[in-house]
Scaffold this active site. Structure first.
Site, mmCIF file in Angstrom:
data_model
loop_
_atom_site.group_PDB
_atom_site.id
_atom_site.type_symbol
_atom_site.label_atom_id
_atom_site.label_comp_id
_atom_site.label_asym_id
_atom_site.label_seq_id
_atom_site.Cartn_x
_atom_site.Cartn_y
_atom_site.Cartn_z
ATOM 1 N N HIS A 149 4.370 0.976 -1.551
ATOM 2 C CA HIS A 149 3.894 -0.380 -1.814
ATOM 3 C C HIS A 149 4.680 -1.086 -2.923
ATOM 4 O O HIS A 149 4.098 -1.702 -3.812
ATOM 5 C CB HIS A 149 2.393 -0.366 -2.116
ATOM 6 C CG HIS A 149 1.600 0.210 -1.000
ATOM 7 N ND1 HIS A 149 1.499 -0.409 0.233
ATOM 8 C CD2 HIS A 149 0.926 1.381 -0.883
ATOM 9 C CE1 HIS A 149 0.775 0.346 1.042
ATOM 10 N NE2 HIS A 149 0.427 1.438 0.398
ATOM 11 N N SER A 167 -3.500 1.782 2.717
ATOM 12 C CA SER A 167 -2.147 2.336 2.865
ATOM 13 C C SER A 167 -1.997 3.006 4.229
ATOM 14 O O SER A 167 -2.169 2.369 5.262
ATOM 15 C CB SER A 167 -1.848 3.295 1.713
ATOM 16 O OG SER A 167 -0.490 3.653 1.688
#
Length: 313
Positions: A194, A85
């Site tokens: 996400h 991430s």
């Protein structure tokens, strides 16, 4: 390819994470540089500051770059890098695609966009013990048109993360426990990363990163959106931009690193989550963290794992 550097993302932050970085001149210089680029960024790591997704993402970038520079100064370098991430940004710095200043500016912009898009009422939850197909089906079963949840992160065969509204995550938690999940827990992340809810953020980040000069990669970079090795700066920058709205395939990243011959995974601070996942996926490899290993020991292990590389590299 024997040594991989891994960079953690949101959810791993903890109070004191910048103050606890290795005591090394390269770390001190990186903190000073961060302060020059973004005043106030070099020591904002108390619990109150880290409640902000903006402060957290900046701190993760600073920690990753500082740790990498300390390792490099002592002769330890990676054969590949990957970031979980927000950790993808310090990974891109190590790969030579972004400068530190570019990474800090991009991370701050990304985090501010995420915060402003969903200032409250959203988050992420980890589901352990159901397997990816069952977890995906369960997430889909509790989703309603105007209140969805999404499969956001595939960390391992038995560990996924969902993103969505607090209401949707409440429904998921109850359903997962009923379905026999080993554990369901909320992550200290206040935005739905996400997943398609952040499509607008991805578009804005593509525009922002479109202004960055294209540079050749100096170290192979594995993209979280595809789980594959990316070959050029355009692909890396696209991964950095679009990854915020796409499922993060960390399971595929660490599996590919193992297939490519990685024998040592070194996780930058803070925490141990991505190293633990990499080690579990590759039982023949060693996974260490700079949060739990002395810098000198990490350097020695990296040197032993990469006999093909000159000691002064």
């Amino acid at each position: 390819m024997t040594v991989a550097f891994l960079y953690p993302g949101q959810g791993t932050q903890r109070p004191g994470m910048l103050h606890d970085l290795p005591g090394h001149p390269a770390v001190a210089a990186t903190l000073a540089e961060a302060e020059d680029i973004l005043p106030g960024s070099s020591r904002q790591d108390d619990a109150r500051a880290l409640a902000s997704t903006v402060t957290t993402q900046i701190a993760l970038c600073v920690a990753g770059v500082a740790a990498t520079r300390a390792l490099a100064a002592e002769g330890a370098a990676p054969d590949a890098v990957a970031g979980h991430s927000a950790g993808a940004f310090p990974a891109a710095v190590t790969a030579g695609v972004l400068t530190f200043a570019e990474a800090l500016a991009a991370v701050r912009h990304r985090a501010e966009l995420m915060r402003d898009a969903y200032p409250s009422g959203y988050g992420m939850a980890a589901v352990l013990g159901l397997g990816v197909p069952r977890a995906r089906a369960l997430i889909e079963s509790i989703t309603i048109d105007d209140d969805p949840a999404y499969l956001a992160v595939i960390d391992a065969d038995q560990q996924v993360v969902a993103a969505g509204s607090v209401r949707a995550l409440n429904r998921l938690e109850a359903a997962a426990e009923q379905a026999g999940a080993r554990r369901v827990h909320r992550l200290p992340i206040a935005v739905p990363s996400h997943c398609p809810l952040l499509a607008g953020v991805a578009d804005a980040m593509a525009g922002h990163l479109g202004t960055v000069p294209r540079r050749p990669l100096t170290v192979p970079y594995l993209g979280g959106r595809t789980g594959r090795a990316l070959q050029d700066a355009d692909a890396v920058l696209d991964d950095l931009a679009r990854g915020v709205a796409a499922t993060l395939r960390w399971r595929d990243v660490v599996a590919l690193l193992g297939e490519l011959g990685t024998t040592l995974f070194v996780q930058a601070p803070p925490g141990n989550v991505v190293a633990r996942l990499a080690g579990a996926a590759n039982p023949g490899a060693r996974a260490i963290t700079l949060a739990g290993t002395a810098l000198a020991d990490a350097v020695e292990l990296a040197r032993r794992a990469a006999p093909h590389r000159p000691a002064e590299a």
